[in-house]
Design an enzyme around this catalytic site. Structure first.
Site, mmCIF file in Angstrom:
data_model
loop_
_atom_site.group_PDB
_atom_site.id
_atom_site.type_symbol
_atom_site.label_atom_id
_atom_site.label_comp_id
_atom_site.label_asym_id
_atom_site.label_seq_id
_atom_site.Cartn_x
_atom_site.Cartn_y
_atom_site.Cartn_z
ATOM 1 N N TYR A 1 104.377 29.064 -34.216
ATOM 2 C CA TYR A 1 105.432 30.006 -34.591
ATOM 3 C C TYR A 1 105.297 31.296 -33.812
ATOM 4 C CZ TYR A 1 102.184 32.800 -37.445
ATOM 5 O OH TYR A 1 101.159 33.607 -37.865
ATOM 6 N N LYS B 1 98.904 30.356 -32.216
ATOM 7 C CA LYS B 1 99.711 30.845 -33.342
ATOM 8 C C LYS B 1 100.231 29.638 -34.121
ATOM 9 C CE LYS B 1 102.719 34.820 -34.275
ATOM 10 N NZ LYS B 1 101.691 35.635 -34.937
ATOM 11 N N GLU C 1 89.185 40.035 -36.909
ATOM 12 C CA GLU C 1 90.527 40.593 -37.085
ATOM 13 C C GLU C 1 90.854 40.576 -38.567
ATOM 14 O OE1 GLU C 1 93.381 38.151 -35.037
ATOM 15 O OE2 GLU C 1 92.568 36.300 -35.862
ATOM 16 N N LEU D 1 93.840 36.179 -32.734
ATOM 17 C CA LEU D 1 95.174 36.022 -32.182
ATOM 18 C C LEU D 1 95.518 37.326 -31.477
ATOM 19 C CD1 LEU D 1 97.771 34.318 -31.955
ATOM 20 C CD2 LEU D 1 98.574 35.497 -34.002
#
Length: 278
Positions: free
Chosen positions: A30, A144, A176, A200
């Site tokens: 996505y 992703k 993250e 990411l």
């Protein structure tokens, strides 16, 4: 209106097969793309990341750059909001039976857009809270992927604890957030985890670094420990919907005595100028 497999239709009329591999396996990728002043922000960068994700999981891109641009622009014609957030999902497609391996399938493409409600600078200056948790996700966080069960559970934990985000760590090194990238300022230098399979690399992350350079803030893309996070002069998270958000409390402990710091204001202002410059 939404886009599904070549058609613009009412959202409540959009349906996919129960044999779609996105539904059965979370087999897909996505993108989330912000719209500012009715203009798609950094479209090529988002489509490049989409292509990287598709290549990583061996799904053929169903459209070229021009076709993607035409589809997204037409979708926006259905909306009057100046600021939008486009959600674009591509699954591997529909198989004949539930089987882990796959053959050549026609990808399922779904796109919707929703109002993008960003916080004002004054609201952000209040500061927000986070908690920390071990990073138990798989080792390809750079893709992703729509397989986001761990992120879902982290985000639910943040909701139940009434905090903004869960900051993750592996081997005591901060990676993250569950839905964001993480930055710290220490001794007037910006630190953030380097791009790798463990994070990411967000488009907003790149914009934060671009904005920091414009503010003449030295940058070090290196991993940092939990102790270094707690000792930071400033702590931020970033995402396309949050933009750049200061975190002033982690696990109930204040960061820099709860102060926002000076660097964030400059970086935030420059980021806003990038949004409005196009």
């Amino acid at each position: 209106m939404v886009f599904l497999n070549g058609e613009f239709i009412e959202k409540n009329q959009a349906h996919i097969s129960v044999m779609d591999r996105g539904f059965l396996f979370g087999d897909g990728v996505y993108e989330v793309i912000p719209i500012y002043n009715n203009k798609i922000f950094r479209l090529n960068a988002h489509l490049l990341r989409l292509q990287t994700s598709l290549d990583s999981v061996k799904i053929k891109n169903p459209y070229n750059l021009k076709e993607w641009g035409d589809i997204l622009s037409k979708l926006l014609d259905f909306y009057n909001n100046q600021e939008q957030s486009i959600y674009l999902q591509i699954s591997r497609g529909v198989g004949n039976k539930r089987k882990h391996s796959f053959s050549n399938l026609t990808p399922t493409v779904y796109i919707e857009s929703n109002p993008l409600l960003t916080k004002t600078k004054q609201t952000l200056k209040v500061g927000f809270s986070a908690i920390t948790q071990p990073d138990i996700r798989w080792h390809r966080c750079d893709i992703k992927s729509i397989s986001l069960l761990a992120n879902v559970m982290y985000s639910q934990q943040a909701k139940e604890k009434n905090v903004e985000e869960v900051i993750l760590y592996r081997d005591n090194q901060v990676t993250e957030g569950a839905t964001s990238n993480v930055f710290v300022i220490k001794d007037n230098t910006l630190f953030t985890h380097p791009t790798s399979v463990h994070i990411l690399s967000g488009i907003t992350r790149d914009l934060v670094l671009e904005s920091a350079r414009a503010c003449h803030i030295p940058i070090k893309e290196v991993s940092f420990s939990m102790d270094e996070l707690n000792a930071a002069d400033e702590l931020w998270i970033s995402s396309s919907t949050r933009e750049i958000m200061p975190i002033t409390q982690v696990d109930g402990k204040l960061i820099n005595r709860g102060n926002i710091g000076n660097a964030w204001g400059c970086v935030y202002d420059y980021y806003q100028s990038l949004k409005n410059a196009r």
